[in-house]
Design a protein around this motif. Structure first.
Motif, PDB file in Angstrom:
ATOM      1  N   PRO A   1       0.798  -1.230   0.000  1.00  0.00           N
ATOM      2  CA  PRO A   1       0.000   0.000   0.000  1.00  0.00           C
ATOM      3  C   PRO A   1       0.832   1.283   0.000  1.00  0.00           C
ATOM      4  N   GLY A   2       2.124   1.174   0.194  1.00  0.00           N
ATOM      5  CA  GLY A   2       2.990   2.357   0.225  1.00  0.00           C
ATOM      6  C   GLY A   2       3.312   2.875  -1.156  1.00  0.00           C
ATOM      7  N   GLN A   3       4.206   3.865  -1.213  1.00  0.00           N
ATOM      8  CA  GLN A   3       4.661   4.387  -2.498  1.00  0.00           C
ATOM      9  C   GLN A   3       6.154   4.649  -2.406  1.00  0.00           C
ATOM     10  N   LEU A   4       6.868   4.249  -3.449  1.00  0.00           N
ATOM     11  CA  LEU A   4       8.307   4.474  -3.488  1.00  0.00           C
ATOM     12  C   LEU A   4       8.607   5.967  -3.574  1.00  0.00           C
ATOM     13  N   LYS A   5       9.737   6.364  -2.994  1.00  0.00           N
ATOM     14  CA  LYS A   5      10.164   7.765  -3.049  1.00  0.00           C
ATOM     15  C   LYS A   5      10.377   8.198  -4.498  1.00  0.00           C
ATOM     16  N   CYS A   6      10.938   7.285  -5.291  1.00  0.00           N
ATOM     17  CA  CYS A   6      11.170   7.573  -6.706  1.00  0.00           C
ATOM     18  C   CYS A   6      11.323   6.269  -7.475  1.00  0.00           C
ATOM     19  N   CYS A   7      11.165   6.341  -8.789  1.00  0.00           N
ATOM     20  CA  CYS A   7      11.341   5.173  -9.661  1.00  0.00           C
ATOM     21  C   CYS A   7      11.620   5.653 -11.078  1.00  0.00           C
ATOM     22  N   SER A   8      12.772   5.268 -11.617  1.00  0.00           N
ATOM     23  CA  SER A   8      13.144   5.676 -12.978  1.00  0.00           C
ATOM     24  C   SER A   8      12.672   4.685 -14.038  1.00  0.00           C
ATOM     25  N   ASN A   9      12.560   3.395 -13.662  1.00  0.00           N
ATOM     26  CA  ASN A   9      12.150   2.342 -14.600  1.00  0.00           C
ATOM     27  C   ASN A   9      10.850   1.713 -14.123  1.00  0.00           C
ATOM     28  N   CYS A  10       9.773   2.435 -14.323  1.00  0.00           N
ATOM     29  CA  CYS A  10       8.472   2.031 -13.809  1.00  0.00           C
ATOM     30  C   CYS A  10       7.696   1.228 -14.848  1.00  0.00           C
ATOM     31  N   ASN A  11       7.118   0.115 -14.412  1.00  0.00           N
ATOM     32  CA  ASN A  11       6.241  -0.707 -15.257  1.00  0.00           C
ATOM     33  C   ASN A  11       4.816  -0.525 -14.752  1.00  0.00           C
ATOM     34  N   PHE A  12       4.078   0.368 -15.383  1.00  0.00           N
ATOM     35  CA  PHE A  12       2.711   0.688 -14.979  1.00  0.00           C
ATOM     36  C   PHE A  12       1.730  -0.074 -15.853  1.00  0.00           C
ATOM     37  N   SER A  13       0.697  -0.624 -15.233  1.00  0.00           N
ATOM     38  CA  SER A  13      -0.343  -1.302 -16.008  1.00  0.00           C
ATOM     39  C   SER A  13      -1.648  -0.525 -15.863  1.00  0.00           C
ATOM     40  N   PHE A  14      -2.550  -0.734 -16.799  1.00  0.00           N
ATOM     41  CA  PHE A  14      -3.816  -0.029 -16.769  1.00  0.00           C
ATOM     42  C   PHE A  14      -4.717  -0.487 -15.625  1.00  0.00           C
ATOM     43  N   SER A  15      -4.338  -1.570 -14.948  1.00  0.00           N
ATOM     44  CA  SER A  15      -5.110  -2.030 -13.792  1.00  0.00           C
ATOM     45  C   SER A  15      -4.848  -1.158 -12.575  1.00  0.00           C
ATOM     46  N   GLY A  16      -3.873  -0.249 -12.678  1.00  0.00           N
ATOM     47  CA  GLY A  16      -3.545   0.624 -11.551  1.00  0.00           C
ATOM     48  C   GLY A  16      -2.411   0.078 -10.696  1.00  0.00           C
ATOM     49  N   LEU A  17      -1.785  -1.002 -11.140  1.00  0.00           N
ATOM     50  CA  LEU A  17      -0.670  -1.592 -10.409  1.00  0.00           C
ATOM     51  C   LEU A  17       0.635  -1.266 -11.126  1.00  0.00           C
ATOM     52  N   TYR A  18       1.715  -1.169 -10.353  1.00  0.00           N
ATOM     53  CA  TYR A  18       3.009  -0.951 -10.977  1.00  0.00           C
ATOM     54  C   TYR A  18       4.125  -1.625 -10.188  1.00  0.00           C
ATOM     55  N   THR A  19       5.200  -1.904 -10.890  1.00  0.00           N
ATOM     56  CA  THR A  19       6.430  -2.395 -10.281  1.00  0.00           C
ATOM     57  C   THR A  19       7.555  -1.483 -10.730  1.00  0.00           C
ATOM     58  N   CYS A  20       8.641  -1.494  -9.988  1.00  0.00           N
ATOM     59  CA  CYS A  20       9.787  -0.653 -10.317  1.00  0.00           C
ATOM     60  C   CYS A  20      10.988  -1.550 -10.595  1.00  0.00           C
ATOM     61  N   ASP A  21      11.611  -1.377 -11.753  1.00  0.00           N
ATOM     62  CA  ASP A  21      12.756  -2.202 -12.138  1.00  0.00           C
ATOM     63  C   ASP A  21      14.096  -1.534 -11.864  1.00  0.00           C
ATOM     64  N   ASP A  22      14.116  -0.522 -11.050  1.00  0.00           N
ATOM     65  CA  ASP A  22      15.374   0.142 -10.707  1.00  0.00           C
ATOM     66  C   ASP A  22      16.299  -0.818  -9.950  1.00  0.00           C
ATOM     67  N   ILE A  23      17.567  -0.781 -10.281  1.00  0.00           N
ATOM     68  CA  ILE A  23      18.598  -1.528  -9.568  1.00  0.00           C
ATOM     69  C   ILE A  23      19.336  -0.504  -8.708  1.00  0.00           C
ATOM     70  N   VAL A  24      19.301  -0.698  -7.394  1.00  0.00           N
ATOM     71  CA  VAL A  24      19.802   0.318  -6.465  1.00  0.00           C
ATOM     72  C   VAL A  24      20.762  -0.286  -5.435  1.00  0.00           C
TER      73      VAL A  24
END
Length: 101
Positions: A40-63
């Motif tokens: 339920p949280g939100q990342l501070k930032c994401c440069s490589n975001c995979n957003f779907s139209f369902s309203g869900l997303y993942t972040c592919d950033d390597i940190v």
């Protein structure tokens, strides 16, 4: 009067039956290979975001270090420096690009 009472009873019964089927389907994850655990949280930032139209997303950033809101932080590289990727699925919109941070 009798027909309206019967109609109300049938409507309530239909709602109860649909609620039961919905609860069973959710519990058994009918139609899904596995249930998605949504962070339920939100990342501070994401440069490589995979957003779907369902309203869900993942972040592919390597940190070097995962964001504190990340529940599942996976090691993706060990040499020469250990690097991580947050494998959580989030609800909402992607945060700002990490280039600002």
């Amino acid at each position: 009067m009798k027909s309206s009472t019967l109609l109300v009873i049938l409507a309530v019964q239909a709602v109860l039956v649909m609620g039961i089927f919905s609860a069973v389907a959710k519990e058994n994850a009918v139609g899904e290979s596995k249930a998605i655990d949504i962070n339920p949280g939100q990342l501070k930032c994401c440069s490589n975001c995979n957003f779907s139209f369902s309203g869900l997303y993942t972040c592919d950033d390597i940190v070097k270090k995962c964001d504190p809101v990340c529940k599942n932080c996976a090691v993706v590289k060990t040499y020469p420096v250990k690097m991580f990727k947050c494998t959580d699925t989030f609800l909402g919109m992607c945060g700002p690009s990490c280039k600002k941070y």
